[in-house]
Design a protein around this motif. Structure first.
Motif, PDB file in Angstrom:
ATOM      1  N   ALA A  84       0.774  -1.383   0.090  1.00 39.71           N
ATOM      2  CA  ALA A  84       0.093   0.026  -0.012  1.00 39.71           C
ATOM      3  C   ALA A  84       0.846   1.288  -0.048  1.00 39.71           C
ATOM      4  N   LEU A  85       1.942   1.222   0.686  1.00 42.42           N
ATOM      5  CA  LEU A  85       3.043   2.455   0.745  1.00 42.42           C
ATOM      6  C   LEU A  85       3.664   2.731  -0.534  1.00 42.42           C
ATOM      7  N   GLN A  86       3.827   1.721  -1.380  1.00 40.36           N
ATOM      8  CA  GLN A  86       4.537   1.840  -2.360  1.00 40.36           C
ATOM      9  C   GLN A  86       3.317   2.159  -3.672  1.00 40.36           C
ATOM     10  N   GLN A  87       2.264   1.804  -3.571  1.00 38.20           N
ATOM     11  CA  GLN A  87       1.119   2.429  -4.558  1.00 38.20           C
ATOM     12  C   GLN A  87       0.831   3.724  -4.021  1.00 38.20           C
ATOM     13  N   ALA A  88       0.852   4.037  -2.660  1.00 39.79           N
ATOM     14  CA  ALA A  88       0.542   5.640  -2.515  1.00 39.79           C
ATOM     15  C   ALA A  88       1.841   6.428  -2.912  1.00 39.79           C
ATOM     16  N   TRP A  89       3.056   5.891  -2.668  1.00 35.21           N
ATOM     17  CA  TRP A  89       4.146   6.587  -3.118  1.00 35.21           C
ATOM     18  C   TRP A  89       4.104   6.995  -4.634  1.00 35.21           C
ATOM     19  N   ILE A  90       3.691   6.019  -5.416  1.00 32.30           N
ATOM     20  CA  ILE A  90       3.638   6.086  -6.838  1.00 32.30           C
ATOM     21  C   ILE A  90       2.482   7.027  -7.100  1.00 32.30           C
ATOM     22  N   LYS A  91       1.143   6.858  -6.581  1.00 36.89           N
ATOM     23  CA  LYS A  91      -0.097   7.701  -6.945  1.00 36.89           C
ATOM     24  C   LYS A  91       0.317   9.250  -6.509  1.00 36.89           C
ATOM     25  N   ASP A  92       0.906   9.455  -5.455  1.00 34.49           N
ATOM     26  CA  ASP A  92       1.119  10.823  -4.747  1.00 34.49           C
ATOM     27  C   ASP A  92       2.306  11.460  -5.520  1.00 34.49           C
ATOM     28  N   GLN A  93       3.022  10.826  -6.235  1.00 38.19           N
ATOM     29  CA  GLN A  93       4.362  11.149  -7.064  1.00 38.19           C
ATOM     30  C   GLN A  93       5.363  11.789  -5.945  1.00 38.19           C
ATOM     31  N   VAL A  94       5.550  10.999  -4.707  1.00 36.99           N
ATOM     32  CA  VAL A  94       6.308  11.423  -3.701  1.00 36.99           C
ATOM     33  C   VAL A  94       7.860  11.723  -4.291  1.00 36.99           C
ATOM     34  N   PRO A  95       8.570  10.742  -4.836  1.00 37.38           N
ATOM     35  CA  PRO A  95       9.973  11.124  -5.162  1.00 37.38           C
ATOM     36  C   PRO A  95      10.349  11.925  -6.050  1.00 37.38           C
ATOM     37  N   GLN A  96      11.423  12.770  -5.845  1.00 31.96           N
ATOM     38  CA  GLN A  96      11.980  13.556  -6.966  1.00 31.96           C
ATOM     39  C   GLN A  96      13.138  12.672  -7.312  1.00 31.96           C
TER      40      GLN A  96
END
Length: 153
Positions: A84-96
């Motif tokens: 779920a965290l990886q999915q949220a990271w991708i959806k919310d475009q967390v990384p730069q």
């Protein structure tokens, strides 16, 4: 000196000096390069892994201290980005740049294991990892999104 390690659900026997940091055993001896070297002083959090479920800075953790303990790296969080965290990271475009993200994800996973519906204050207290890109608002949003979905252990 030989050490028995339990990493990502698999048993490993590694030969390393007792004081060799877990980070370098993971990267050099086991080929698990998702855990990153940042500062080498347990300050930045790029090297965060789980030891017995607790977020642990692997750059200062001697391999002898974790022998026989359950270790999880970013590779063990999920092998197909289904967590779920990886999915949220991708959806919310967390990384730069992304360099700190494996450590951020591991810190967030430990937080959600302890607090399935964390408050902003709990997130701020648990996520002490440094991000030069300043993506903290997106990190917080992604943690809340993952908490809403529910995180499996």
């Amino acid at each position: 000196m030989k050490h028995q390690l339990q990493v990502n659900g698999r048993a490993h026997r590694v030969e390393a000096e007792a004081g060799k940091p877990l980070l370098w055993v993971l990267r050099e001896d086991l080929g698990l390069t998702g855990t990153k070297f940042g500062c080498g002083a347990a300050q930045c959090g790029a090297c965060t892994v789980h030891v017995e479920g607790a977020a642990t800075r692997s750059c200062v953790m001697p391999v002898q201290a974790v022998a026989g303990k359950r270790i999880t790296t970013i590779e063990g969080l999920s092998n197909d980005r289904s967590h779920a965290l990886q999915q949220a990271w991708i959806k919310d475009q967390v990384p730069q740049c992304g360099y700190c993200q494996s450590g951020m994800l591991m810190a967030a996973a430990a937080l959600l294991a302890e607090h399935p519906k964390p408050t902003d204050a709990q997130i701020d207290a648990a996520i002490t990892n440094l991000c030069r890109c300043g993506t903290y608002p997106r990190v917080r949003a992604a943690i809340h999104a993952a908490a809403a979905i529910g995180v499996r252990s």
